[in-house]
Design a protein around this motif. Structure first.
Motif, mmCIF file in Angstrom:
data_model
loop_
_atom_site.group_PDB
_atom_site.id
_atom_site.type_symbol
_atom_site.label_atom_id
_atom_site.label_comp_id
_atom_site.label_asym_id
_atom_site.label_seq_id
_atom_site.Cartn_x
_atom_site.Cartn_y
_atom_site.Cartn_z
ATOM 1 N N UNK A 115 0.808 -1.224 0.000
ATOM 2 C CA UNK A 115 0.000 0.000 0.000
ATOM 3 C C UNK A 115 0.839 1.273 0.000
ATOM 4 N N UNK A 116 2.160 1.114 -0.125
ATOM 5 C CA UNK A 116 3.019 2.284 -0.281
ATOM 6 C C UNK A 116 3.133 3.145 0.966
ATOM 7 N N UNK A 117 3.395 2.528 2.123
ATOM 8 C CA UNK A 117 3.652 3.296 3.351
ATOM 9 C C UNK A 117 4.972 2.832 3.970
ATOM 10 N N UNK A 118 5.458 3.586 4.940
ATOM 11 C CA UNK A 118 6.704 3.249 5.633
ATOM 12 C C UNK A 118 6.394 2.396 6.870
ATOM 13 N N UNK A 119 7.355 1.555 7.294
ATOM 14 C CA UNK A 119 7.103 0.681 8.454
ATOM 15 C C UNK A 119 6.653 1.443 9.708
ATOM 16 N N UNK A 120 7.165 2.654 9.932
ATOM 17 C CA UNK A 120 6.760 3.401 11.124
ATOM 18 C C UNK A 120 5.320 3.892 11.053
ATOM 19 N N UNK A 121 4.707 3.763 9.868
ATOM 20 C CA UNK A 121 3.299 4.173 9.733
ATOM 21 C C UNK A 121 2.347 3.011 10.007
ATOM 22 N N UNK A 122 2.915 1.839 10.329
ATOM 23 C CA UNK A 122 2.093 0.644 10.535
ATOM 24 C C UNK A 122 2.186 0.205 12.003
ATOM 25 N N UNK A 123 1.048 -0.044 12.614
ATOM 26 C CA UNK A 123 1.039 -0.569 13.985
ATOM 27 C C UNK A 123 0.536 -2.018 13.921
ATOM 28 N N UNK A 124 1.378 -2.964 14.386
ATOM 29 C CA UNK A 124 0.932 -4.364 14.455
ATOM 30 C C UNK A 124 0.013 -4.491 15.656
ATOM 31 N N UNK A 125 -1.110 -5.177 15.458
ATOM 32 C CA UNK A 125 -2.142 -5.188 16.495
ATOM 33 C C UNK A 125 -2.774 -6.573 16.635
ATOM 34 N N UNK A 126 -3.205 -6.874 17.854
ATOM 35 C CA UNK A 126 -4.026 -8.075 18.074
ATOM 36 C C UNK A 126 -5.067 -7.768 19.138
ATOM 37 N N UNK A 127 -6.316 -8.039 18.816
ATOM 38 C CA UNK A 127 -7.356 -7.843 19.827
ATOM 39 C C UNK A 127 -7.417 -9.055 20.748
ATOM 40 N N UNK A 128 -6.669 -10.119 20.417
ATOM 41 C CA UNK A 128 -6.656 -11.320 21.262
ATOM 42 C C UNK A 128 -5.641 -11.157 22.395
ATOM 43 N N UNK A 129 -4.379 -10.797 22.050
ATOM 44 C CA UNK A 129 -3.378 -10.646 23.124
ATOM 45 C C UNK A 129 -3.009 -9.180 23.383
ATOM 46 N N UNK A 130 -3.717 -8.266 22.740
ATOM 47 C CA UNK A 130 -3.570 -6.806 22.938
ATOM 48 C C UNK A 130 -2.229 -6.224 22.495
ATOM 49 N N UNK A 131 -1.545 -6.948 21.629
ATOM 50 C CA UNK A 131 -0.342 -6.386 20.995
ATOM 51 C C UNK A 131 -0.716 -5.050 20.359
ATOM 52 N N UNK A 132 0.098 -4.028 20.575
ATOM 53 C CA UNK A 132 -0.085 -2.753 19.873
ATOM 54 C C UNK A 132 -1.124 -1.825 20.488
ATOM 55 N N UNK A 133 -1.791 -2.272 21.557
ATOM 56 C CA UNK A 133 -2.872 -1.437 22.117
ATOM 57 C C UNK A 133 -2.318 -0.097 22.616
ATOM 58 N N UNK A 134 -1.191 -0.159 23.318
ATOM 59 C CA UNK A 134 -0.626 1.095 23.843
ATOM 60 C C UNK A 134 -0.149 2.007 22.719
ATOM 61 N N UNK A 135 0.373 1.395 21.651
ATOM 62 C CA UNK A 135 0.812 2.211 20.507
ATOM 63 C C UNK A 135 -0.383 2.945 19.895
ATOM 64 N N UNK A 136 -1.519 2.248 19.804
ATOM 65 C CA UNK A 136 -2.708 2.899 19.240
ATOM 66 C C UNK A 136 -3.184 4.000 20.185
ATOM 67 N N UNK A 137 -3.121 3.760 21.487
ATOM 68 C CA UNK A 137 -3.534 4.798 22.445
ATOM 69 C C UNK A 137 -2.691 6.061 22.284
ATOM 70 N N UNK A 138 -1.361 5.855 22.116
ATOM 71 C CA UNK A 138 -0.469 7.015 21.906
ATOM 72 C C UNK A 138 -0.828 7.727 20.606
ATOM 73 N N UNK A 139 -1.084 6.930 19.584
ATOM 74 C CA UNK A 139 -1.429 7.490 18.275
ATOM 75 C C UNK A 139 -2.717 8.313 18.375
ATOM 76 N N UNK A 140 -3.690 7.835 19.149
ATOM 77 C CA UNK A 140 -4.959 8.565 19.306
ATOM 78 C C UNK A 140 -4.711 9.934 19.931
#
Ligand SMILES: Nc1nc2c(ncn2[C@@H]2O[C@H](COP(=O)(O)OP(=O)(O)OP(=O)(O)O)[C@@H](O)[C@H]2O)c(=O)[nH]1
Ligand SMILES: [Mg+2]
Length: 200
Positions: free
Chosen positions: A162-187
């Motif tokens: 999709x033509x973006x840089x790795x720092x523009x992507x947050x890996x996430x899981x709603x099962x083990x909550x990977x990335x939840x804090x990163x999304x909170x910071x992003x918000x």
């Protein structure tokens, strides 16, 4: 920011302007079954908030959640092969009218499945966002299904697709909550930007 006390307010079609309370809107987009509703529930710490389903195409309207400082908009998923041509057409009209017409939309959280190459529809959705100049963040879902090394490889694939840089992507899981804090910071960052540039 941690979202507490989120509430479902209403479902809209995107045609008529959503009156709301003038709060900024952050929309969650992605193909059917990518995990949009699960993402919303995980971020809002309420697993009964948005209805999730193993059957793709469950969310057919734009569901609006009040998260205190902003409205979270659960957009209907795209790319569900089994829906009729008429429904796909209706979906396109609804999205176009919402993305081009909402006065308060300030950011889109674009969900893609980390396990797979972005689909043609994902690519088209990103083109839509760029066309309408809507800022977006890419959230790569279902990270729990992959090892660390696989995540790294798959993130590179998402970026190429999709033509973006790795720092523009947050890996996430709603099962083990990977990335939840990163999304909170992003918000926090998103809301700071939205309130700096109030919409007309
Ligand atoms: N392992 C895993 N499964 C997930 C994750 N997120 C969602 N799922 C599963 O994927 C399926 C679809 O999740 P939903 O949240 O309903 O997907 P959606 O994008 O809202 O789907 P539509 O409303 O049809 O567009 C469900 O069976 C979820 O349990 C995740 O992070 N990890
Ligand atoms: Mg859904």
């Amino acid at each position: 920011m941690q979202i507490t006390n989120a509430k479902f307010i209403t479902s809209i079609t995107g045609d008529a302007a959503f009156p709301g309370k003038g709060l900024p809107e952050i929309a969650v987009a992605g193909k059917s079954n990518v995990g949009k509703s699960s993402f919303i529930n995980c971020m809002c710490n309420n697993f009964k908030l948005a209805r999730t389903s193993q059957e793709p195409g469950k969310t057919r309207l734009i569901n609006v959640f009040d998260c205190g400082r902003f409205h979270l908009m659960d957009l209907p998923g795209y790319g569900f092969a089994r829906v009729s041509a008429q429904m796909q057409h209706d979906w396109g009209r609804m999205m176009e009218s919402y993305l081009s017409g909402s006065r308060h939309l300030c950011h889109v959280l674009q969900l893609v499945d980390l396990r797979h190459e972005p689909t043609r529809d994902d690519v088209q959705m990103i083109q839509y966002l760029r066309h309408y100049e809507i800022p977006f963040t890419v959230i790569a879902t279902k990270a729990d299904k992959l090892s660390r090394a696989q995540r790294f490889r798959q993130t590179a694939q998402v970026c190429r697709g999709i033509g973006v840089q790795p720092w523009q992507v947050i890996c996430f899981s709603s099962v083990d909550r990977t990335g939840k804090e990163d999304v909170e910071k992003r918000l926090d960052e998103i809301l700071a930007q939205c309130t700096q540039q109030p919409q007309q």
